[in-house]
Each structure stands twice: as C-alpha cells, then as structure tokens.
Design an enzyme around this catalytic site. Structure first.
Site, PDB file in Angstrom:
ATOM      1  N   HIS A  56       0.878  -1.192   0.000  1.00 18.47           N
ATOM      2  CA  HIS A  56       0.000   0.000   0.000  1.00 18.47           C
ATOM      3  C   HIS A  56       0.905   1.229   0.000  1.00 18.47           C
ATOM      4  O   HIS A  56       1.667   1.429  -0.941  1.00 18.47           O
ATOM      5  CB  HIS A  56      -0.923  -0.096   1.226  1.00 18.47           C
ATOM      6  N   HIS A  89      -2.527  -2.120  -9.717  1.00 19.32           N
ATOM      7  CA  HIS A  89      -3.540  -1.536  -8.841  1.00 19.32           C
ATOM      8  C   HIS A  89      -4.779  -2.413  -8.864  1.00 19.32           C
ATOM      9  O   HIS A  89      -5.105  -2.995  -9.896  1.00 19.32           O
ATOM     10  CB  HIS A  89      -3.900  -0.116  -9.318  1.00 19.32           C
ATOM     11  N   ASP A  97       2.485   5.546  -6.506  1.00 15.86           N
ATOM     12  CA  ASP A  97       3.767   5.404  -5.816  1.00 15.86           C
ATOM     13  C   ASP A  97       4.965   5.292  -6.767  1.00 15.86           C
ATOM     14  O   ASP A  97       6.101   5.236  -6.318  1.00 15.86           O
ATOM     15  CB  ASP A  97       3.749   4.150  -4.920  1.00 15.86           C
TER      16      ASP A  97
HETATM   17  N1  ACO Z   1       4.668  -6.340 -10.630  1.00 17.11           N
HETATM   18  C1  ACO Z   1       4.565  -7.541 -11.235  1.00 17.11           C
HETATM   19  N2  ACO Z   1       3.426  -8.224 -11.349  1.00 17.11           N
HETATM   20  C2  ACO Z   1       2.336  -7.675 -10.810  1.00 17.11           C
HETATM   21  C3  ACO Z   1       2.362  -6.422 -10.158  1.00 17.11           C
HETATM   22  C4  ACO Z   1       3.584  -5.754 -10.082  1.00 17.11           C
HETATM   23  N3  ACO Z   1       3.680  -4.581  -9.476  1.00 17.11           N
HETATM   24  N4  ACO Z   1       1.119  -6.110  -9.737  1.00 17.11           N
HETATM   25  C5  ACO Z   1       0.349  -7.136 -10.089  1.00 17.11           C
HETATM   26  N5  ACO Z   1       1.072  -8.077 -10.744  1.00 17.11           N
HETATM   27  C6  ACO Z   1       0.603  -9.363 -11.282  1.00 17.11           C
HETATM   28  C7  ACO Z   1       0.554 -10.400 -10.159  1.00 17.11           C
HETATM   29  O1  ACO Z   1       1.762 -11.091 -10.044  1.00 17.11           O
HETATM   30  C8  ACO Z   1      -0.603 -11.250 -10.589  1.00 17.11           C
HETATM   31  O2  ACO Z   1      -0.152 -12.101 -11.594  1.00 17.11           O
HETATM   32  P1  ACO Z   1      -0.744 -13.629 -11.724  1.00 17.11           P
HETATM   33  O3  ACO Z   1      -2.208 -13.408 -12.063  1.00 17.11           O
HETATM   34  O4  ACO Z   1       0.055 -14.235 -12.801  1.00 17.11           O
HETATM   35  O5  ACO Z   1      -0.560 -14.243 -10.370  1.00 17.11           O
HETATM   36  C9  ACO Z   1      -1.570 -10.266 -11.258  1.00 17.11           C
HETATM   37  O6  ACO Z   1      -0.749  -9.191 -11.720  1.00 17.11           O
HETATM   38  C10 ACO Z   1      -2.600  -9.712 -10.275  1.00 17.11           C
HETATM   39  O7  ACO Z   1      -1.880  -9.167  -9.161  1.00 17.11           O
HETATM   40  P2  ACO Z   1      -2.399  -9.171  -7.681  1.00 17.11           P
HETATM   41  O8  ACO Z   1      -1.278  -8.802  -6.779  1.00 17.11           O
HETATM   42  O9  ACO Z   1      -3.125 -10.457  -7.408  1.00 17.11           O
HETATM   43  O10 ACO Z   1      -3.458  -7.996  -7.791  1.00 17.11           O
HETATM   44  P3  ACO Z   1      -4.096  -7.228  -6.596  1.00 17.11           P
HETATM   45  O11 ACO Z   1      -5.225  -6.464  -7.169  1.00 17.11           O
HETATM   46  O12 ACO Z   1      -4.371  -8.147  -5.458  1.00 17.11           O
HETATM   47  O13 ACO Z   1      -2.899  -6.290  -6.112  1.00 17.11           O
HETATM   48  C11 ACO Z   1      -1.423  -4.541  -5.793  1.00 17.11           C
HETATM   49  C12 ACO Z   1      -2.797  -4.934  -6.323  1.00 17.11           C
HETATM   50  C13 ACO Z   1      -1.239  -5.089  -4.366  1.00 17.11           C
HETATM   51  C14 ACO Z   1      -1.312  -3.032  -5.755  1.00 17.11           C
HETATM   52  C15 ACO Z   1      -0.321  -5.146  -6.700  1.00 17.11           C
HETATM   53  O14 ACO Z   1      -0.461  -4.630  -8.002  1.00 17.11           O
HETATM   54  C16 ACO Z   1       1.080  -4.908  -6.166  1.00 17.11           C
HETATM   55  O15 ACO Z   1       1.537  -5.667  -5.314  1.00 17.11           O
HETATM   56  N6  ACO Z   1       1.780  -3.836  -6.658  1.00 17.11           N
HETATM   57  C17 ACO Z   1       3.099  -3.523  -6.148  1.00 17.11           C
HETATM   58  C18 ACO Z   1       3.000  -2.737  -4.849  1.00 17.11           C
HETATM   59  C19 ACO Z   1       2.446  -1.331  -5.054  1.00 17.11           C
HETATM   60  O16 ACO Z   1       2.861  -0.605  -5.935  1.00 17.11           O
HETATM   61  N7  ACO Z   1       1.503  -0.940  -4.175  1.00 17.11           N
HETATM   62  C20 ACO Z   1       0.902   0.392  -4.189  1.00 17.11           C
HETATM   63  C21 ACO Z   1      -0.480   0.339  -4.740  1.00 17.11           C
HETATM   64  S1  ACO Z   1      -1.190   1.942  -4.826  1.00 17.11           S
HETATM   65  C22 ACO Z   1      -1.457   2.306  -3.215  1.00 17.11           C
HETATM   66  O17 ACO Z   1      -1.803   1.504  -2.421  1.00 17.11           O
HETATM   67  C23 ACO Z   1      -1.259   3.666  -2.816  1.00 17.11           C
END
Ligand code: ACO
Length: 380
Positions: free
Chosen positions: A222, A261, A317
C-alpha cells in the site's frame, strides 16, 4: 461442505456507499466530491481540498480563510507527546512512531461516544494540522537534531518541509509538494481507509481509527510502495541496466513496486501528474536518469502484460519517491508524507460513516476440520 463463491481480498465487493470519491479504473479517472483530480491539481491546493473532504463542498473565500487560520493555529502538538518522542528509539520507523503518536493524541483530548459531528470535524482539522508536526518532530529526533516549532505564517506544505529540513522551501517546491499532498489526500475504499472505517464502525473514536488506518498504510503493498519504488529504481541505476533487471525480476516473479492496482486498469491519473512534476524537476537539475529508468521499465512492463492480457501500470507510488528525493527528502519519510495527505481522506470517511453507522462484519469460507474428537494431552 457446500460450494460457495467469495471474493478474496474483497476484490470487486461493494461494501458501503459514499459520496466522497470515485475512481473509474478503466478510463483512469479520479474525483473528489465530483471534482476531477486534474482540475483540482491545477487550480486548487491541499488546504482547500481538505476543506472539501471534511465539509463536502468547496469553501467560500471567507470559509477558506477561517479554515486556513484554524489549521495553522493547531499545528503544535501536546507537550507530553513532544517529550515522549524524545524517548523513542531512533531506529523506529517513522510510520511506527506516527501511528503511536496519533493514538496518543486521544489521551489528552479524550473522546466520548456522545461527541458531536462538529467536535469530530474540529478533531479532523487538528489531525490534518498535527500530522506534519508529528512526522517532523520524530524525524529531527532520529537525526539527532533539535525539533523546530511550526511557523504559522507558512503554508501547510512549506511549514512541513521547513520543520523537516530546517530550511524554508522555495515557492516552486512548496507548490509542487502541496500538489503531491492534494493528489494523495483521498482514494475511496483503499486498504487504509477501509481499515479506518472498520475501526470507526465499532464506534471506536477518531484517533484510534486514524491510528489504525496509519498502520495499514505502512505496508509495502500500500503506502510503503513509494519508498520501495525509489530503492528499486536506484538499484537499477541507469537505463542501460533496465532490460536485464526486468528480465531477472520477471523470471523470479518479483513484483515491480509502484506498479499495478486493484482498481486502475490503466495508468493512475495521479501518476501522470506526478510524472509531469518529476519531468519539471529533472529538467531543472539536468538529471533525468531516474525518470529514464522508470519510463523504460514501465514500457517493458506494458509490452509484457499486453502479451499476457493483463493490465499493470504505474500507480501513485511509481514516480512520487523520485520526485520527493529531488526535493531533498529522505526516502524513509515518503510513507509518512503519504499519511500527512491521506489523513484528510480518512477523516472524511469516518465522519461520513458516522452519519449512518453500520458495523463491518463479513463472513469467511471455512476450510478447516470440524467435529474432531478431543484427545487428552497425555495421549497426543
Ligand atoms: N509487478 C509484477 N506483477 C504484478 C504487479 C507488479 N507490481 N502487480 C500485479 N502483478 C501481477 C501479479 O503477479 C498477478 O499475476 P498472476 O495473475 O500471474 O498471479 C496479477 O498481476 C494480479 O496481481 P495481484 O497482486 O493479485 O493484484 P491485486 O489487485 O491483489 O494487487 C497490488 C494490487 C497489491 C497493488 C499489486 O499490483 C502490487 O503488489 N503492486 C506492487 C505494490 C504497489 O505498488 N503498491 C501500491 C499500490 S497503490 C497504493 O496503495 C497507494
């Protein structure tokens, strides 16, 4: 057990209604009380946006003047908290210190369930005013420096940067930093806001609820992602290293911090604005290495996910950390800065929820055993 359908992480679940903020994740749009974020970033400021979030309407000139006066006059934190901060271990993360101090604010101004909406609106203004002071006081302590008292004649943004660094920033940096705060002020049912609402829905007080929300923001999935995104782009170093780094990250399934996201399936509109600000500062200081790294990485990710039918784009971010670093801010303060802005949104949500409160209590799909026979400890 019967088949049930459920949404892990509450993805896609509508848990309540709200008039505060809406996101169109497909078009990449964000609105505070109906006002588009681009227009607010261009024409408004964090103080006015905070008024909008707390009172649900744009202020008149007189209302804004009074609001600003109140905000500026509330910046100093209670003496007992100033003293306690001096005893915090210096290795404590500033987010842990902040979360603790927010809960402590409720020790002197003791809330009661009978407090009126007006009282809680005033408390929200106090929280918005005092978050920067709490962060700056702890920052000065961990750096072994004397805390600086807030200057009421400075803007919200300029005063924080002054208390943190000891230097009054230029108007250009103050304005840019203020825009960053405005962009981070609110974002519907994100993890920290939802946490704040869940706590507030038990009728725990505002300080307790906001302290919990602060804790949720700390996590690297987050608000903690901005600090990690900067560490990542710095470790990549230069644009020539991006392809190799990306190939390795992909092979090891390393998440790219600052990308992806739950709601946006295109570039986050805030990331677009922050990128513009980063471009401005990079041109000014003649160093666009980090921006080039981030751009190249985003385009490699765009190509990769297109082929896989996924949507992973820069979020808020992705650029903010590099931008803050160019403003001379240490990366450990990036998430606390996010909190300094988001406290406006948390407060708005809690105030809104309390107009028609409903306890959050979802169910869980149980996958454990049932009806086991208890065996005495001697025969296990
Ligand atoms: N890098 C690589 N792969 C990613 C990323 C990423 N940043 N984000 C999502 N994916 C991929 C996952 O590996 C997953 O792949 P799969 O289906 O093959 O397993 C798919 O995309 C879905 O990702 P999830 O993490 O399940 O999606 P979710 O909606 O639960 O997560 C989140 C959203 C937590 C923001 C995620 O994109 C992430 O971890 N990003 C990196 C951390 C980040 O930047 N957080 C800030 C978010 S904005 C905020 O809160 C202010």
């Amino acid at each position: 057990m019967a088949e049930v359908s459920y949404a892990r992480g509450l993805a896609g679940v509508i848990a309540d209604e709200s008039k505060i903020c809406v996101i169109d994740g497909v078009k990449g749009e964000l609105y505070y009380y109906g006002y588009p974020i681009q227009e607010l970033a261009e024409k408004s400021n964090f103080t006015e946006a905070s008024y909008l979030l707390i009172y649900g309407k744009l202020p008149t000139q007189a209302e804004l003047t009074d609001f600003r006066k109140e905000l500026n006059s509330q910046r100093e934190i209670p003496k007992f908290i100033q003293e306690t901060i001096k005893n915090f271990p210096k290795e404590t993360h500033p987010m842990t210190a902040l979360q603790t101090c927010v809960a402590m604010l409720g020790m002197e101004d003791v809330p009661s369930e009978k407090d009126s909406r007006e009282t809680n609106q005033k408390r929200s203004i106090k929280l918005i005013a005092q978050f920067p002071t709490l962060v700056a006081y702890f920052a000065r302590h961990r750096e072994g420096k004397e805390a600086l008292a807030p200057k009421s004649e400075l803007s919200h943004a300029a005063n924080f940067l002054y208390m943190l660094t000891g230097t009054v920033p230029t108007d250009e940096i103050s304005k840019m930093f203020d825009t960053c705060l405005l962009l981070h002020a609110e974002h519907t049912f994100n993890a920290s806001t939802f946490t704040g609402r869940v706590i507030a829905a038990t009728l725990a007080d505002l300080y307790t609820s906001v302290s919990g929300a602060t804790g949720a923001l700390f996590g690297p999935l987050h608000g903690g992602a901005n600090e990690k995104a900067l560490q990542m782009s710095k470790s990549i170093g230069s644009v020539d290293n991006v392809e190799k780094w990306f190939a390795e990250a992909t092979a090891s399934k390393t998440k790219i911090m600052g990308m992806g996201h739950r709601v946006y399936k295109t570039i986050d509109p805030r990331a677009k604005i922050l990128k513009g600000l980063l471009l401005e500062l990079s041109e000014k200081d003649g160093n666009n290495t980090q921006l080039e790294v981030l751009d190249k990485l985003a385009s490699l990710m765009a190509d990769k996910v297109k082929a896989e039918g996924k949507e992973i784009w820069p979020n808020v971010d992705y650029f903010s950390g590099t931008l803050y670093e160019k403003m001379g801010i240490d990366s450990i303060y990036f998430t606390p800065i996010f909190a300094i802005a988001r406290v406006a949104g948390w407060s708005a949500h809690i105030l809104e929820l309390w107009t028609d409160n409903k306890l959050y209590r979802p169910k869980c799909h149980y996958t454990g055993d049932i009806d086991l026979k208890y065996t005495d400890i001697s025969s296990r």
